[in-house]
Design a protein around this motif. Structure first.
Motif, PDB file in Angstrom:
ATOM      1  N   ARG A 169       8.822  11.282  -9.643  1.00  0.00           N
ATOM      2  CA  ARG A 169       9.823  10.863  -8.663  1.00  0.00           C
ATOM      3  C   ARG A 169       9.366  11.111  -7.228  1.00  0.00           C
ATOM      4  NH1 ARG A 169      15.594  12.950 -10.878  1.00  0.00           N
ATOM      5  NH2 ARG A 169      16.284  11.814  -9.031  1.00  0.00           N
ATOM      6  N   HIS A 170       8.116  11.510  -7.070  1.00  0.00           N
ATOM      7  CA  HIS A 170       7.606  11.697  -5.718  1.00  0.00           C
ATOM      8  C   HIS A 170       7.493  10.349  -5.006  1.00  0.00           C
ATOM      9  CE1 HIS A 170       5.638  15.900  -6.488  1.00  0.00           C
ATOM     10  NE2 HIS A 170       6.949  15.888  -6.661  1.00  0.00           N
ATOM     11  N   VAL A 171       7.832  10.354  -3.737  1.00  0.00           N
ATOM     12  CA  VAL A 171       7.836   9.124  -2.942  1.00  0.00           C
ATOM     13  C   VAL A 171       6.413   8.786  -2.495  1.00  0.00           C
ATOM     14  CG1 VAL A 171       8.685   8.064  -0.805  1.00  0.00           C
ATOM     15  CG2 VAL A 171      10.172   9.584  -2.133  1.00  0.00           C
ATOM     16  N   ASP A 172       6.051   7.509  -2.566  1.00  0.00           N
ATOM     17  CA  ASP A 172       4.762   7.049  -2.056  1.00  0.00           C
ATOM     18  C   ASP A 172       4.772   7.179  -0.525  1.00  0.00           C
ATOM     19  OD1 ASP A 172       2.436   5.785  -1.356  1.00  0.00           O
ATOM     20  OD2 ASP A 172       3.045   3.796  -2.066  1.00  0.00           O
ATOM     21  N   ARG A 173       3.933   8.066   0.005  1.00  0.00           N
ATOM     22  CA  ARG A 173       3.934   8.321   1.450  1.00  0.00           C
ATOM     23  C   ARG A 173       3.697   7.055   2.251  1.00  0.00           C
ATOM     24  NH1 ARG A 173       5.254   8.769   5.565  1.00  0.00           N
ATOM     25  NH2 ARG A 173       4.997  10.377   7.170  1.00  0.00           N
ATOM     26  N   ALA A 174       2.909   6.141   1.712  1.00  0.00           N
ATOM     27  CA  ALA A 174       2.591   4.915   2.443  1.00  0.00           C
ATOM     28  C   ALA A 174       3.808   3.992   2.595  1.00  0.00           C
ATOM     29  CB  ALA A 174       1.461   4.163   1.748  1.00  0.00           C
ATOM     30  N   SER A 175       4.872   4.273   1.845  1.00  0.00           N
ATOM     31  CA  SER A 175       6.058   3.406   1.911  1.00  0.00           C
ATOM     32  C   SER A 175       7.001   3.792   3.044  1.00  0.00           C
ATOM     33  CB  SER A 175       6.817   3.470   0.579  1.00  0.00           C
ATOM     34  OG  SER A 175       7.420   4.748   0.404  1.00  0.00           O
ATOM     35  N   LEU A 176       6.711   4.896   3.743  1.00  0.00           N
ATOM     36  CA  LEU A 176       7.606   5.386   4.789  1.00  0.00           C
ATOM     37  C   LEU A 176       6.879   5.468   6.131  1.00  0.00           C
ATOM     38  CD1 LEU A 176       9.344   8.250   2.788  1.00  0.00           C
ATOM     39  CD2 LEU A 176      10.290   6.004   3.358  1.00  0.00           C
ATOM     40  N   PRO A 177       7.622   5.476   7.242  1.00  0.00           N
ATOM     41  CA  PRO A 177       6.979   5.546   8.564  1.00  0.00           C
ATOM     42  C   PRO A 177       6.171   6.827   8.724  1.00  0.00           C
ATOM     43  CG  PRO A 177       9.314   4.993   8.762  1.00  0.00           C
ATOM     44  CD  PRO A 177       9.089   5.389   7.336  1.00  0.00           C
TER      45      PRO A 177
END
Length: 209
Positions: A169-177
């Motif tokens: 469930r970790h967020v893909d860092r590249a998907s956020l500013p």
């Protein structure tokens, strides 16, 4: 999402109590006014805490982290929190100068339960204290000497609901500013976001302590 209507706001403690009754005994008995051996072990296993303070400009909450334990336990009523390098806003310290009350929420990687400490902090520049808190030969400028008024553990529901420690469930860092994009957009491009992002990893590494 529906916009909340003011007529449904809860404005007094009696109304709150009616909604959330009854209070389980174990929710109350777990609170101590000092660190026993169990709570000390949990705190010493925590490398991260959120520090909450309040002052004339309002409330503030900021992260604190160190290898192994983020605080040093002096005795059952006292913990020491080094003030490591940051952005020099010192929002928490400004608050504590006028209002010593503070709260800490400790996280332990991989563990669902969290630990909460409420207390009062004084800001110390004692050279002997700071020397004992040095990492990589670098001392903090000050440290918070926190008197424990209340300590208790929080059950795992929030961590379980959030899936905080679940890699799936970790967020893909590249998907956020990125930090650079945030600064560039907020400053109307006065700050070069691409340069900021490019230089940030080296700057963080060089300025941890």
């Amino acid at each position: 999402m529906h916009v909340p209507r003011p007529q449904f706001d809860i404005a007094d403690e009696a109304a709150l109590a009616a909604l959330f009754a009854p209070v389980a005994e174990n929710s109350l008995v777990k609170e101590l006014d000092r660190l026993d051996d169990n709570y000390r072990r949990l705190i010493e296993a925590s490398p991260f805490a959120a520090l909450a303070t309040s002052g004339p400009q309002g409330a503030d909450c900021s992260p604190r982290g160190d290898p192994r334990s983020v605080v040093k336990v002096l005795d059952e009523k006292t913990i020491i929190l080094p003030e490591r390098r940051g952005n020099n806003r010192i929002d928490s310290l400004r608050n504590l100068v006028v209002n010593p009350q503070c709260a800490l929420l400790f996280l332990i990687p991989g563990m669902g339960e969290t630990l909460r400490v409420n207390g009062r902090a004084r800001i110390s520049a004692d050279p002997a204290l700071l020397a004992g808190l040095a990492i990589d030969g670098k001392e903090p400028k000050v440290a918070l000497v926190i008197t424990v008024d209340a300590v208790y553990f929080q059950c795992s529901r929030a961590i379980v609901r959030s899936g905080l420690w679940d890699p799936e469930r970790h967020v893909d860092r590249a998907s956020l500013p990125t930090p650079g994009k945030l600064l560039s957009d907020i400053s109307n491009a006065r700050i070069d976001g691409a340069a900021y992002d490019r230089e940030l990893p080296a700057r963080v590494s060089a300025s941890l302590y």
